[in-house]
Design an enzyme around this catalytic site. Structure first.
Site, short mmCIF file in Angstrom:
data_model
loop_
_atom_site.label_atom_id
_atom_site.label_comp_id
_atom_site.label_asym_id
_atom_site.label_seq_id
_atom_site.Cartn_x
_atom_site.Cartn_y
_atom_site.Cartn_z
N CYS A 110 39.20 37.41 39.22
CA CYS A 110 38.44 37.92 38.07
C CYS A 110 39.42 38.08 36.91
CB CYS A 110 37.82 39.27 38.42
SG CYS A 110 36.80 39.98 37.11
N HIS A 153 28.58 36.27 40.37
CA HIS A 153 29.78 37.01 39.94
C HIS A 153 29.56 37.62 38.55
CE1 HIS A 153 34.32 37.54 39.67
NE2 HIS A 153 33.94 37.66 38.41
N GLU A 154 28.94 36.82 37.66
CA GLU A 154 28.73 37.30 36.27
C GLU A 154 27.64 38.36 36.21
OE1 GLU A 154 31.72 34.89 35.82
OE2 GLU A 154 31.08 36.57 34.61
N HIS A 157 28.81 41.73 37.13
CA HIS A 157 29.53 42.45 36.07
C HIS A 157 28.57 43.27 35.21
CE1 HIS A 157 33.74 41.42 36.37
NE2 HIS A 157 33.53 40.12 36.31
O1 N9Y Z 1 33.67 37.30 35.36
C1 N9Y Z 1 34.25 36.23 35.15
N1 N9Y Z 1 35.52 36.06 35.48
O2 N9Y Z 1 36.19 37.11 35.93
C2 N9Y Z 1 36.17 34.76 35.47
C3 N9Y Z 1 36.22 34.19 36.89
C4 N9Y Z 1 34.81 33.87 37.40
C5 N9Y Z 1 34.80 33.10 38.75
C6 N9Y Z 1 35.53 33.80 39.90
C7 N9Y Z 1 34.83 33.29 41.15
C8 N9Y Z 1 33.47 32.83 40.75
C9 N9Y Z 1 33.37 32.94 39.25
C10 N9Y Z 1 37.06 32.94 36.83
O3 N9Y Z 1 36.63 31.93 36.30
N2 N9Y Z 1 38.31 32.95 37.36
N3 N9Y Z 1 38.77 34.08 37.99
C11 N9Y Z 1 40.24 34.27 37.94
C12 N9Y Z 1 40.96 33.02 38.36
C13 N9Y Z 1 40.56 31.91 37.48
C14 N9Y Z 1 39.06 31.72 37.39
C15 N9Y Z 1 38.53 30.87 38.52
O4 N9Y Z 1 38.20 31.40 39.54
N4 N9Y Z 1 38.36 29.58 38.26
C16 N9Y Z 1 37.86 28.65 39.16
C17 N9Y Z 1 37.47 28.95 40.47
C18 N9Y Z 1 36.98 27.92 41.28
C19 N9Y Z 1 36.89 26.66 40.77
C20 N9Y Z 1 37.29 26.43 39.47
N5 N9Y Z 1 37.77 27.41 38.67
NI NI Z 2 34.89 38.57 36.75
#
Ligand code: N9Y
Ligand code: NI
Length: 183
Positions: A110, A153-154, A157
């Protein structure tokens, strides 16, 4: 432009609050904010821009993460079938879901959590989401796999729920009953 300086980190109570419904039609200001949230995701996935501004890559973002307790989320990603999702949504709501569960085999992270929290995050395998998009149109989305995981996930939040709240305390890598992983 939104940068990591605008992203609220865990410990800030706004992340544990239930966010407020956005009055529709959305105000110009709310539309601009949601467009900026979507732009953050696009910027964060562009190597040069992400490098230049030190942006952590994101596939989704919820308004509480930029300090705004409003029911707005942005999503920008391609799922494993190479279907593109790029949305700014107001008041998203899960109106139905499967009994079957799923989980990201890599676990979740996250942008508001500056630490690794290992473990599987059980989620509904399929969901139907109703919301209003940036153009003010009502949308109904039937989601499965990675897309279903990101949307949940969103929407979590918006209800003050963090991904690690779902991880099994006794056995973080316990495979949820009746589930198939998304790799
Ligand atoms: O609330 C919203 N957030 O916190 C951003 C999160 C949301 C995702 C986390 C898991 C499902 C939705 C986010 O995008 N990340 N979390 C931190 C690390 C980078 C990135 C990520 O997981 N990227 C990713 C994962 C799989 C495949 C491709 N890319
Ligand atoms: Ni998140």
């Amino acid at each position: 432009m939104i940068t990591m300086d605008d992203i609220v980190r865990e410990g800030n109570p706004i992340l544990n609050k239930v966010a407020t419904i956005v009055p529709l039609p959305p105000s110009l200001e709310d539309k601009q904010i949601l467009e900026e949230m979507l732009q953050y995701l696009k910027n964060s996935q562009d190597e040069e821009i992400a490098q230049e501004y030190q942006l952590r890559p994101g596939v989704g973002l919820a308004a509480p993460q930029i300090g705004l307790s409003k029911r707005m989320i942005a999503l920008h990603f391609e799922d494993l079938d190479e279907k593109m999702y790029s949305y700014g949504l107001f008041n998203p709501k899960i109106i139905s879901h499967s009994v079957e569960k799923t989980y990201l085999s890599t676990g979740e992270g996250c942008l508001s959590v500056d630490r690794e929290v290992p473990g599987y995050v059980p989620r509904h395998a399929r969901i139907t989401v109703s919301a209003t998009d940036l153009d003010g149109n009502k949308v109904k989305l039937r989601l499965k796999g990675f897309a279903a995981i990101v949307f949940q996930h969103e929407i979590d939040h918006l209800n003050g729920i963090m991904f690690y709240d779902h991880i099994n305390k006794d056995d973080p890598f316990y495979e949820p009953e009746n589930s198939k992983p998304v790799d």
